[in-house]
Design a protein around this motif. Structure first.
Motif, mmCIF file in Angstrom:
data_model
loop_
_atom_site.group_PDB
_atom_site.id
_atom_site.type_symbol
_atom_site.label_atom_id
_atom_site.label_comp_id
_atom_site.label_asym_id
_atom_site.label_seq_id
_atom_site.Cartn_x
_atom_site.Cartn_y
_atom_site.Cartn_z
ATOM 1 N N GLN A 248 48.521 33.919 47.818
ATOM 2 C CA GLN A 248 47.150 34.255 48.176
ATOM 3 C C GLN A 248 46.809 35.706 47.838
ATOM 4 O O GLN A 248 45.770 36.212 48.250
ATOM 5 C CB GLN A 248 46.920 33.969 49.666
ATOM 6 N N SER A 249 47.665 36.343 47.049
ATOM 7 C CA SER A 249 47.420 37.728 46.654
ATOM 8 C C SER A 249 46.188 37.818 45.765
ATOM 9 O O SER A 249 45.788 36.851 45.106
ATOM 10 C CB SER A 249 48.639 38.299 45.928
ATOM 11 N N LYS A 250 45.609 38.990 45.742
ATOM 12 C CA LYS A 250 44.409 39.226 44.942
ATOM 13 C C LYS A 250 44.656 38.910 43.467
ATOM 14 O O LYS A 250 43.786 38.380 42.785
ATOM 15 C CB LYS A 250 43.977 40.676 45.116
ATOM 16 N N ALA A 251 45.842 39.240 42.986
ATOM 17 C CA ALA A 251 46.169 39.025 41.572
ATOM 18 C C ALA A 251 46.083 37.549 41.186
ATOM 19 O O ALA A 251 45.710 37.219 40.063
ATOM 20 C CB ALA A 251 47.559 39.562 41.273
ATOM 21 N N LEU A 252 46.422 36.648 42.109
ATOM 22 C CA LEU A 252 46.414 35.220 41.792
ATOM 23 C C LEU A 252 45.111 34.519 42.169
ATOM 24 O O LEU A 252 44.898 33.376 41.780
ATOM 25 C CB LEU A 252 47.596 34.522 42.471
ATOM 26 N N GLN A 253 44.243 35.186 42.920
ATOM 27 C CA GLN A 253 43.013 34.546 43.378
ATOM 28 C C GLN A 253 42.068 34.174 42.240
ATOM 29 O O GLN A 253 41.249 33.280 42.405
ATOM 30 C CB GLN A 253 42.282 35.438 44.382
ATOM 31 N N GLN A 254 42.156 34.855 41.111
ATOM 32 C CA GLN A 254 41.265 34.566 39.992
ATOM 33 C C GLN A 254 41.950 33.805 38.859
ATOM 34 O O GLN A 254 41.311 33.472 37.873
ATOM 35 C CB GLN A 254 40.670 35.876 39.451
ATOM 36 N N THR A 255 43.230 33.519 39.005
ATOM 37 C CA THR A 255 43.972 32.808 37.962
ATOM 38 C C THR A 255 43.606 31.324 38.002
ATOM 39 O O THR A 255 43.759 30.679 39.041
ATOM 40 C CB THR A 255 45.494 32.977 38.179
ATOM 41 N N ARG B 73 42.848 25.674 49.395
ATOM 42 C CA ARG B 73 42.064 26.885 49.128
ATOM 43 C C ARG B 73 41.732 27.025 47.645
ATOM 44 O O ARG B 73 40.611 27.383 47.291
ATOM 45 C CB ARG B 73 42.804 28.129 49.610
ATOM 46 N N ARG B 74 42.711 26.768 46.809
ATOM 47 C CA ARG B 74 42.472 26.889 45.368
ATOM 48 C C ARG B 74 41.481 25.823 44.904
ATOM 49 O O ARG B 74 40.599 26.111 44.103
ATOM 50 C CB ARG B 74 43.789 26.797 44.594
ATOM 51 N N SER B 75 41.603 24.610 45.407
ATOM 52 C CA SER B 75 40.673 23.530 45.031
ATOM 53 C C SER B 75 39.247 23.871 45.431
ATOM 54 O O SER B 75 38.309 23.666 44.659
ATOM 55 C CB SER B 75 41.090 22.207 45.674
ATOM 56 N N GLU B 76 39.082 24.396 46.638
ATOM 57 C CA GLU B 76 37.746 24.777 47.109
ATOM 58 C C GLU B 76 37.132 25.864 46.244
ATOM 59 O O GLU B 76 35.918 25.947 46.109
ATOM 60 C CB GLU B 76 37.799 25.240 48.570
ATOM 61 N N ALA B 77 37.966 26.710 45.636
ATOM 62 C CA ALA B 77 37.489 27.795 44.784
ATOM 63 C C ALA B 77 37.384 27.369 43.318
ATOM 64 O O ALA B 77 37.091 28.193 42.448
ATOM 65 C CB ALA B 77 38.427 28.999 44.910
ATOM 66 N N GLY B 78 37.652 26.085 43.034
ATOM 67 C CA GLY B 78 37.599 25.597 41.658
ATOM 68 C C GLY B 78 38.806 25.997 40.829
ATOM 69 O O GLY B 78 38.755 25.998 39.601
ATOM 70 N N LEU B 79 39.911 26.328 41.500
ATOM 71 C CA LEU B 79 41.158 26.734 40.839
ATOM 72 C C LEU B 79 42.207 25.654 41.054
ATOM 73 O O LEU B 79 42.076 24.817 41.931
ATOM 74 C CB LEU B 79 41.630 28.076 41.405
ATOM 75 N N ARG B 80 43.262 25.710 40.234
ATOM 76 C CA ARG B 80 44.284 24.658 40.322
ATOM 77 C C ARG B 80 45.651 25.199 40.694
ATOM 78 O O ARG B 80 45.961 26.357 40.463
ATOM 79 C CB ARG B 80 44.360 23.912 38.992
ATOM 80 N N LEU B 81 46.464 24.301 41.245
ATOM 81 C CA LEU B 81 47.856 24.562 41.598
ATOM 82 C C LEU B 81 48.668 23.374 41.115
ATOM 83 O O LEU B 81 48.251 22.228 41.278
ATOM 84 C CB LEU B 81 48.019 24.710 43.116
ATOM 85 N N ALA B 82 49.813 23.649 40.521
ATOM 86 C CA ALA B 82 50.737 22.578 40.118
ATOM 87 C C ALA B 82 52.133 22.962 40.590
ATOM 88 O O ALA B 82 52.515 24.129 40.525
ATOM 89 C CB ALA B 82 50.724 22.399 38.606
#
Length: 139
Positions: A62-69, A96-105
């Motif tokens: 959840q660091s700032k660096a990964l929030q926009q990846t 959290r990532r899904s809600e922001a339109g980001l993905r996790l695998a």
């Protein structure tokens, strides 16, 4: 008869009482390594993910660096154990990532970790891949 005072369990026998108790050991930690590529970051995790280490993993993910990846690939090939707090961390980050339109695998699950994911039916919720290359090919 005067006896010397018994020291507090967290103090050494001649410790200054005003200093307070010494800190307890912090417990195990994870080794987290990040590699960034175009549109993705691969986070390699080494060590067990449990009650003691899941906050460290959550903080990193959840660091700032990964929030926009756009895509974070969590390489778990060096994780031989995870408990319910690890599963909760995976679900929380995924949500959290899904809600922001980001993905996790998640990739590289060892047999014991995969079994826990199957028993909890998280294999039906979280995107799992065999390798980092497989996860990146889907993006």
């Amino acid at each position: 008869m005067n006896r010397p005072p018994i020291p507090h369990p967290h103090e050494s026998a001649g410790a200054d009482a005003s200093a307070g108790p010494s800190p307890l050991p912090s417990g195990p930690t994870l080794t987290l390594t990040s590699r960034t590529g175009p549109g993705h970051t691969v986070v390699t995790v080494e060590g067990p993910i449990d009650y003691h280490t899941s906050p460290q993993l959550l903080g990193h993910l959840q660091s700032k660096a990964l929030q926009q990846t756009p895509l974070v690939v969590l390489d778990l090939s060096q994780v031989g154990f995870c408990d319910s707090s690890a599963l909760g961390a995976f679900v929380e980050v995924f949500r959290r990532r899904s809600e922001a339109g980001l993905r996790l695998a998640l990739v590289g699950l060892q047999a014991d970790v995969r079994r826990v994911m199957e028993l909890t039916r998280l294999v039906d919720v979280l995107p799992l891949h065999d390798t980092v290359a497989d996860a990146l090919a889907e993006s």
